[in-house]
Structure formats: structure tokens, C-alpha cells
Design a protein around this motif. Sequence first.
Motif, mmCIF file in Angstrom:
data_model
loop_
_atom_site.group_PDB
_atom_site.id
_atom_site.type_symbol
_atom_site.label_atom_id
_atom_site.label_comp_id
_atom_site.label_asym_id
_atom_site.label_seq_id
_atom_site.Cartn_x
_atom_site.Cartn_y
_atom_site.Cartn_z
ATOM 1 N N HIS A 21 0.849 -1.194 0.000
ATOM 2 C CA HIS A 21 0.000 0.000 0.000
ATOM 3 C C HIS A 21 0.882 1.241 0.000
ATOM 4 C CE1 HIS A 21 -2.872 2.966 1.585
ATOM 5 N NE2 HIS A 21 -3.819 2.165 1.130
ATOM 6 N N SER A 22 0.565 2.206 -0.861
ATOM 7 C CA SER A 22 1.438 3.368 -1.062
ATOM 8 C C SER A 22 1.528 4.295 0.145
ATOM 9 C CB SER A 22 0.977 4.169 -2.283
ATOM 10 O OG SER A 22 -0.341 4.624 -2.092
ATOM 11 N N VAL A 23 0.517 4.335 0.999
ATOM 12 C CA VAL A 23 0.539 5.221 2.167
ATOM 13 C C VAL A 23 0.895 4.454 3.435
ATOM 14 C CG1 VAL A 23 -0.846 6.765 3.610
ATOM 15 C CG2 VAL A 23 -1.112 6.808 1.116
ATOM 16 N N GLU A 26 1.783 -1.369 4.008
ATOM 17 C CA GLU A 26 1.399 -2.717 4.414
ATOM 18 C C GLU A 26 1.115 -3.531 3.157
ATOM 19 O OE1 GLU A 26 1.472 -3.926 7.390
ATOM 20 O OE2 GLU A 26 1.442 -2.167 8.688
ATOM 21 N N THR A 27 1.306 -4.835 3.233
ATOM 22 C CA THR A 27 1.097 -5.710 2.081
ATOM 23 C C THR A 27 -0.383 -6.052 1.920
ATOM 24 O OG1 THR A 27 3.281 -6.655 2.441
ATOM 25 C CG2 THR A 27 1.795 -7.885 1.003
ATOM 26 N N LYS A 53 -1.985 -7.325 5.417
ATOM 27 C CA LYS A 53 -1.024 -7.711 6.450
ATOM 28 C C LYS A 53 -0.926 -6.638 7.535
ATOM 29 C CE LYS A 53 2.674 -10.594 7.017
ATOM 30 N NZ LYS A 53 2.567 -11.996 7.119
ATOM 31 N N GLY A 54 -1.957 -5.914 7.783
ATOM 32 C CA GLY A 54 -1.980 -4.867 8.792
ATOM 33 C C GLY A 54 -3.275 -4.119 8.630
ATOM 34 N N SER A 55 -3.309 -2.924 9.125
ATOM 35 C CA SER A 55 -4.498 -2.107 8.926
ATOM 36 C C SER A 55 -4.070 -0.652 8.872
ATOM 37 C CB SER A 55 -5.518 -2.339 10.044
ATOM 38 O OG SER A 55 -4.967 -1.946 11.278
ATOM 39 N N TRP A 72 -5.184 -10.233 7.851
ATOM 40 C CA TRP A 72 -6.638 -10.095 7.920
ATOM 41 C C TRP A 72 -7.161 -10.605 6.592
ATOM 42 C CZ3 TRP A 72 -9.525 -9.373 11.995
ATOM 43 C CH2 TRP A 72 -8.977 -8.764 13.112
ATOM 44 N N ILE A 73 -8.041 -11.596 6.612
ATOM 45 C CA ILE A 73 -8.531 -12.256 5.398
ATOM 46 C C ILE A 73 -10.052 -12.179 5.370
ATOM 47 C CG2 ILE A 73 -8.644 -14.457 4.144
ATOM 48 C CD1 ILE A 73 -6.021 -15.225 5.618
ATOM 49 N N TRP A 74 -10.606 -11.902 4.188
ATOM 50 C CA TRP A 74 -12.058 -11.876 4.038
ATOM 51 C C TRP A 74 -12.440 -12.221 2.602
ATOM 52 C CZ3 TRP A 74 -8.934 -7.729 4.032
ATOM 53 C CH2 TRP A 74 -9.096 -6.767 3.050
ATOM 54 N N VAL A 75 -13.723 -12.484 2.406
ATOM 55 C CA VAL A 75 -14.260 -12.813 1.084
ATOM 56 C C VAL A 75 -15.144 -11.641 0.642
ATOM 57 C CG1 VAL A 75 -15.681 -14.407 -0.251
ATOM 58 C CG2 VAL A 75 -14.201 -15.284 1.568
#
Length: 121
Positions: A21-23, A26-27, A53-55, A72-75
Motif C-alpha cells: 500500500h502506497s501510504v 502494508e502488504t 497484512k496490517g491495517s 486479515w482475510i475476508w471474502v
Amino acid sequence: MAGAMVLGLAAGDRFTLEWTHSVERETWRETWEIVTPDGSPEKRLHLVEAAVKGSGAGMEPGPGGHFEAGWWIWVPDLAPVRELVLAASGETPSAWTLCAAKCVQLGAHAEAPLHIAPCAS
């Protein structure tokens, strides 16, 4: 098409896109599948899983997200799309990593937006 990369995937095949993520630095990782929606002869891309991989700002996990092995994983509940358009400014902390049978780096340098779409046949 000059400079185009073609990756042949059949309906049911999956690939992942991963980037930093550019800001927030985090992956982020997304898993996509090639689908043929009911009643359509046209292949589409369907997002089947997202993980971060973070928030941080704009990186909150979606509904039903769970924490697993540092991610953190979601559908996501999104309809299939015809194509993905990836920005390639060359100013982000990482290229896009696309993995199918093998992994390739995309958009590490400033260039026109990158388009990812299933082949017509």
C-alpha cells in the motif's frame, strides 16, 4: 499489442495480485478466479479472497474478516468484472506481483495503466 504480456488462464484458474500500500506501507493480496457467469459466453475475473497484512487508512478488512497467520482475510461480495486496471506510477513502494503458474512483477516503473483481462477464447 506492443509490450503486452499474455497469461493464458482457463475458467476455474486462479491468480494472485500482491502489492505494498502506497501510504500505509502494508502488504495487500487479492486472489482472483477466471469465471464464466451463468448465461454469458464471456469470461470474467472474480475476486474470491482479499487479505491485508496490517491495517490503516483504507485498509480495513471487509465484513466477516478474520485474522490468520498475520493477515486479515475476508471474502469480498463483488460481482465478476471484465478487467482490472492497475496504475503504474513508478512512485509506489512496490510493483504489483502477479502469481499464476509463476510470479511476475508489473508496474515497477512509470508506464501506462496495466490491464488484466481474460482472453476471449
